[in-house]
Design a protein around this motif. Structure first.
Motif, mmCIF file in Angstrom:
data_model
loop_
_atom_site.group_PDB
_atom_site.id
_atom_site.type_symbol
_atom_site.label_atom_id
_atom_site.label_comp_id
_atom_site.label_asym_id
_atom_site.label_seq_id
_atom_site.Cartn_x
_atom_site.Cartn_y
_atom_site.Cartn_z
ATOM 1 N N PHE A 35 -82.798 -37.851 -16.730
ATOM 2 C CA PHE A 35 -82.238 -37.858 -15.384
ATOM 3 C C PHE A 35 -80.788 -38.322 -15.481
ATOM 4 O O PHE A 35 -80.515 -39.425 -15.965
ATOM 5 C CB PHE A 35 -83.013 -38.815 -14.483
ATOM 6 N N THR A 36 -79.852 -37.506 -15.024
ATOM 7 C CA THR A 36 -78.443 -37.881 -15.003
ATOM 8 C C THR A 36 -78.006 -38.045 -13.556
ATOM 9 O O THR A 36 -77.952 -37.075 -12.798
ATOM 10 C CB THR A 36 -77.569 -36.831 -15.706
ATOM 11 N N PHE A 37 -77.737 -39.288 -13.170
ATOM 12 C CA PHE A 37 -77.271 -39.600 -11.820
ATOM 13 C C PHE A 37 -75.750 -39.694 -11.843
ATOM 14 O O PHE A 37 -75.177 -40.399 -12.679
ATOM 15 C CB PHE A 37 -77.862 -40.937 -11.359
ATOM 16 N N ALA B 82 -80.954 -44.746 -9.919
ATOM 17 C CA ALA B 82 -81.588 -44.903 -11.232
ATOM 18 C C ALA B 82 -82.639 -46.001 -11.180
ATOM 19 O O ALA B 82 -83.726 -45.876 -11.776
ATOM 20 C CB ALA B 82 -80.535 -45.216 -12.298
ATOM 21 N N SER B 83 -82.338 -47.082 -10.456
ATOM 22 C CA SER B 83 -83.322 -48.149 -10.323
ATOM 23 C C SER B 83 -84.534 -47.689 -9.514
ATOM 24 O O SER B 83 -85.671 -48.098 -9.779
ATOM 25 C CB SER B 83 -82.680 -49.371 -9.663
ATOM 26 N N VAL C 48 -89.786 -45.607 -17.842
ATOM 27 C CA VAL C 48 -88.354 -45.443 -18.066
ATOM 28 C C VAL C 48 -87.969 -46.521 -19.080
ATOM 29 O O VAL C 48 -87.838 -47.692 -18.746
ATOM 30 C CB VAL C 48 -87.536 -45.582 -16.773
ATOM 31 N N GLY C 49 -87.825 -46.107 -20.335
ATOM 32 C CA GLY C 49 -87.571 -47.063 -21.402
ATOM 33 C C GLY C 49 -86.141 -47.083 -21.886
ATOM 34 O O GLY C 49 -85.779 -47.900 -22.729
ATOM 35 N N ARG C 50 -85.323 -46.210 -21.338
ATOM 36 C CA ARG C 50 -83.934 -46.141 -21.796
ATOM 37 C C ARG C 50 -83.051 -45.765 -20.619
ATOM 38 O O ARG C 50 -83.347 -44.810 -19.888
ATOM 39 C CB ARG C 50 -83.812 -45.098 -22.908
ATOM 40 N N LEU C 51 -81.980 -46.525 -20.434
ATOM 41 C CA LEU C 51 -81.067 -46.307 -19.321
ATOM 42 C C LEU C 51 -79.657 -46.598 -19.812
ATOM 43 O O LEU C 51 -79.398 -47.663 -20.368
ATOM 44 C CB LEU C 51 -81.462 -47.231 -18.169
ATOM 45 N N VAL C 52 -78.740 -45.636 -19.648
ATOM 46 C CA VAL C 52 -77.385 -45.776 -20.194
ATOM 47 C C VAL C 52 -76.363 -45.529 -19.093
ATOM 48 O O VAL C 52 -76.166 -44.386 -18.657
ATOM 49 C CB VAL C 52 -77.149 -44.784 -21.357
ATOM 50 N N PRO C 53 -75.706 -46.594 -18.628
ATOM 51 C CA PRO C 53 -74.632 -46.413 -17.649
ATOM 52 C C PRO C 53 -73.315 -46.084 -18.340
ATOM 53 O O PRO C 53 -73.059 -46.538 -19.459
ATOM 54 C CB PRO C 53 -74.558 -47.776 -16.966
ATOM 55 N N ASN C 54 -72.476 -45.324 -17.657
ATOM 56 C CA ASN C 54 -71.148 -44.984 -18.169
ATOM 57 C C ASN C 54 -70.112 -45.422 -17.132
ATOM 58 O O ASN C 54 -70.233 -45.036 -15.968
ATOM 59 C CB ASN C 54 -71.054 -43.474 -18.411
ATOM 60 N N PRO C 55 -69.151 -46.248 -17.485
ATOM 61 C CA PRO C 55 -68.761 -46.669 -18.831
ATOM 62 C C PRO C 55 -69.494 -47.894 -19.361
ATOM 63 O O PRO C 55 -69.307 -48.243 -20.519
ATOM 64 C CB PRO C 55 -67.277 -46.966 -18.665
ATOM 65 N N GLY C 56 -70.259 -48.591 -18.557
ATOM 66 C CA GLY C 56 -71.060 -49.691 -19.070
ATOM 67 C C GLY C 56 -70.379 -51.041 -19.025
ATOM 68 O O GLY C 56 -70.693 -51.914 -19.829
ATOM 69 N N GLY C 57 -69.443 -51.242 -18.100
ATOM 70 C CA GLY C 57 -68.775 -52.537 -17.959
ATOM 71 C C GLY C 57 -69.473 -53.407 -16.925
ATOM 72 O O GLY C 57 -70.002 -52.906 -15.929
ATOM 73 N N THR D 265 -71.656 -42.528 -13.978
ATOM 74 C CA THR D 265 -72.918 -41.830 -14.235
ATOM 75 C C THR D 265 -73.908 -42.807 -14.853
ATOM 76 O O THR D 265 -73.513 -43.791 -15.479
ATOM 77 C CB THR D 265 -72.744 -40.638 -15.208
ATOM 78 N N VAL D 266 -75.175 -42.504 -14.669
ATOM 79 C CA VAL D 266 -76.245 -43.234 -15.334
ATOM 80 C C VAL D 266 -77.251 -42.218 -15.849
ATOM 81 O O VAL D 266 -77.744 -41.381 -15.085
ATOM 82 C CB VAL D 266 -76.956 -44.224 -14.391
ATOM 83 N N ASP D 267 -77.522 -42.280 -17.133
ATOM 84 C CA ASP D 267 -78.582 -41.461 -17.727
ATOM 85 C C ASP D 267 -79.818 -42.323 -17.892
ATOM 86 O O ASP D 267 -79.741 -43.455 -18.389
ATOM 87 C CB ASP D 267 -78.156 -40.924 -19.094
ATOM 88 N N ALA D 268 -80.963 -41.791 -17.490
ATOM 89 C CA ALA D 268 -82.236 -42.495 -17.633
ATOM 90 C C ALA D 268 -83.272 -41.506 -18.144
ATOM 91 O O ALA D 268 -83.283 -40.346 -17.738
ATOM 92 C CB ALA D 268 -82.670 -43.087 -16.295
ATOM 93 N N TRP D 269 -84.110 -41.992 -19.044
ATOM 94 C CA TRP D 269 -85.103 -41.127 -19.667
ATOM 95 C C TRP D 269 -86.509 -41.517 -19.210
ATOM 96 O O TRP D 269 -86.909 -42.680 -19.323
ATOM 97 C CB TRP D 269 -85.012 -41.200 -21.182
#
Length: 394
Positions: free
Chosen positions: A210-212, A234-235, A253-262, A269-273
């Motif tokens: 899922f790409t938000f 994403a939450s 949902v075991g993996r969540l990656v925000p961009n840029p992540g600060g 964007t937030v990618d969640a699997w």
């Protein structure tokens, strides 16, 4: 050498000091070291090692040929995984060969120990990648274009490991050699109360990305009312997954990656699997549709967009019932149990008679450092595997 010391040989390879446990991913330094270990163990036993066109390792006892009895598992892990998931099946296979030889047995059928590549999908996202490529369940084009977290393609990683990406793809030569495949694996729940059991089925399961997409901005300077924060939907995806997983289904949902992540940055964007599993394909698909609808609604409420991509999927696997019952009888009537975990055996089951043996896991924990099997149960697994292989290869 005892069974526990064989696993101990691998104990220092791929330790993850940050996560705990092990991180061993296809074609990284740890996994390449495990491949060297596999080759050395095979050579020490006089087995001839072959690397197939998709990077899977085969150690042949005698000459390769059709109708072969194949056993083994995988050597890679999830990030921060346990010591047993995968390597136990490979170590046990070599030890079963030792046991058979000690008893004067020589197979009448072609026989090999295999280690499949990228079973966990820990680096490139698609589980059972080596067996999927071998069987044609994934195209070479799609597989080779997969990227890891650093942007390295599977093709580039394979090339760096000395393999030719141009040769990747469905391997009818390897597939047609397999007469029967038996995979020994640590049980990954609390379903087994005796040392050894057999598998009956694997839940239908898949992975979705899922790409938000929202608007990146300053965490202090942007009023709440003016935000389009993709972390909010994403939450909601995490909560929707928990709500939808009923009646024996599992959604994570075991993996969540925000961009840029600060820390002081609203992500752009937030990618969640999402990992989703259920007893049947219809139930799995319906659950994912429910979760996707909830994620879409949450994204719209926040002024964001969401894109969903199915990264992998496998229907429910029912292992060959005749083979399952035959092996259970050979082992004295051990129980048969379903599993929620995917395996290379499940990919191969569509094409060849396939079975799995499970070794008891007293913690019930897997894909984490607390995964465990007692030495005496591991030894019982070797005895069971040797008995099964002797029956099939005589």
């Amino acid at each position: 050498m005892s069974h526990s010391s064989h696993l101990d040989d691998l104990a220092g390879i791929g330790r993850d000091s940050r996560r705990g446990g092990y991180s061993r991913h296809v074609f990284d330094a740890a996994e390449l070291e495990l491949r060297e270990w596999f080759t050395a163990e095979a050579s020490r036993r006089g087995l001839s090692v072959e690397v197939d066109r998709n990077g899977n390792l085969w150690a042949w006892w005698g000459s390769p040929g059709p109708g072969a009895v194949i056993t083994g598992s995988h050597l890679d892990s999830v990030p921060g995984g346990g010591a047993f998931d995968g390597p136990l099946g490979v170590v046990s296979a070599f030890e079963a060969v030792d046991s058979l030889r000690a008893n004067g047995f020589t197979p009448s059928r072609p026989f090999a120990v295999v280690a499949f590549a990228e079973e966990e999908g820990g680096r490139f996202g698609v589980p059972c990648l080596g067996s999927r490529l071998l069987t044609g369940a994934i195209s070479a084009e799609r597989a080779l274009n997969l990227r890891d977290g650093d942007g390295i393609t599977f093709a580039d990683a394979a090339r760096r490991a000395g393999l030719d990406p141009e040769r990747f793809g469905r391997d009818d030569v390897a597939l047609e050699r397999i007469g029967t495949f038996v995979e020994l694996h640590v049980e990954q729940g609390r379903g087994l109360t005796v040392p050894v059991g057999v598998a009956s089925s694997i839940l239908a399961h898949g992975r979705w990305r899922f790409t938000f997409t929202g608007e990146g901005n300053h965490a202090g300077a942007t009023p709440i009312a003016d935000r389009r924060d993709p972390m909010v939907p994403a939450s909601q995806l995490v909560l929707a997954a928990r709500r939808a997983a009923t009646g024996g289904a599992r959604a994570t949902v075991g993996r969540l990656v925000p961009n840029p992540g600060g820390t002081n940055v609203i992500p752009s964007t937030v990618d969640a699997w999402l990992d989703a599993r259920a007893p049947g394909s219809a139930e799995t698909r319906s659950m994912v549709e429910e979760i996707t609808a909830a994620a879409g609604s949450a994204a719209a409420d926040e002024g964001c967009e969401v894109r969903v991509v199915e990264e992998s999927y496998g229907d429910t696997v029912h292992f060959d019932p005749a083979l399952r019952d035959e092996l259970a009888e050979i082992l004295g009537g051990v129980p048969a149990l379903p599993t929620g975990a995917g395996h290379d055996a499940g990919i191969l089951a569509v094409h060849v008679p396939t079975a799995m043996l499970f070794v008891r896991n007293p913690t019930g924990v897997s894909h984490a450092p607390a995964e465990h099997a007692e030495p005496e149960d591991c030894a019982a697994g070797v005895v069971a595997l040797a008995a099964v292989l002797e029956h099939l290869a005589r």
